[in-house]
Design a protein around this motif. Sequence first.
Motif: not given
Lengths: 67, 275
Positions: A41-42, A44-45, B255-256, B259, B262-263
Amino acid sequence: MGNLIDPTNTELYALVLKDAPYVIVAYAVLWVALVAYVTVILRRMLKLNREIEVLSEVVDSKAQAGE
Amino acid sequence: MPDTDGAAKGVGSVKRQLQVAIILAIVGGVLTTAAFLMAFTTARVQTFGTIDAPAAVETTYPPAPAAMQPTDGTGVRYQRPWLSQKIFYFHVPIAEASFLVFTLAAIFAVLFLVKRKQSYDTRSRIGMETTLVFTIGTMITGVMWTRASWLTNWSQLGREMLSEPRLATYTIMLVFVIAYFVLRNSVEDPERRAVYSAVFTIIAWIDAPISFFITRMVPSNHPIVFQSGMDTTNLIPFIIAQIGMLMLGYAIYALRVAEESSRDTLTVLKEQLEG
């Protein structure tokens, strides 16, 4: 060499250590799975954030040019 | 002129979400590691069953109480150290974390059905994804416990998972979570997909309280942690592991979410460039 460990002690240790593979697998699988998942995940972030920074700069420069 | 304010706000919001998630992940990681070390060092060794030795052994491990010693005077009986009990310090917290994120997914599913905001569907989906990770973790540690403590063979494991009430209801929960993603991938229209997924999540979630309380309602081999009491040296690492794992569960979920935000921000920026 003879018996370095008392035979009864060996029996006691063997009975305890019989469980050891299961305990090791339980903890190892959990840790590896959680650490791997967080790392993916990190990563990808970080990639997304880099893309956002680049695109933000392009959008800002386009906005300034349009003013 | 393109509106860059929305994207800038999105970036700021994602950074805050990410900071919270990383802090929670670090604190959760430290707490679970501390609990792991305490479980193998300071926690009192639990015993399960006995071992008969032909004679007393030079060991710091004490023999069983006098009332448990062989009556015919042959040998010395020791209580068997229960190493596989150590699995419990992570198995229970990770199961609780799976219930926590599953509940978050169900709450956002309800919110989606009420308000029809796409972000609630996304949060519900991320909740289900995190539930899948934690449910698999619980199943793996549970299988290890079943093999070591209940002495269940691999061949008997399937039958045990279908006949033991806690194992059966938790297996059903895992099947529901997998079925959720099958359902999501089989509906093409985004609106219908979100509605069906939300309804399915809420129906599937009903299994979570059933799974939690079933060992208190019907006879079960599964230990009931909060009824059996615990020595202080065992209780402290257990509580620390619970707090740490719940933090980790929420951190992974957050976190997801960061993410996905961000997307979304990236999509907005791309649209602005194309427009």
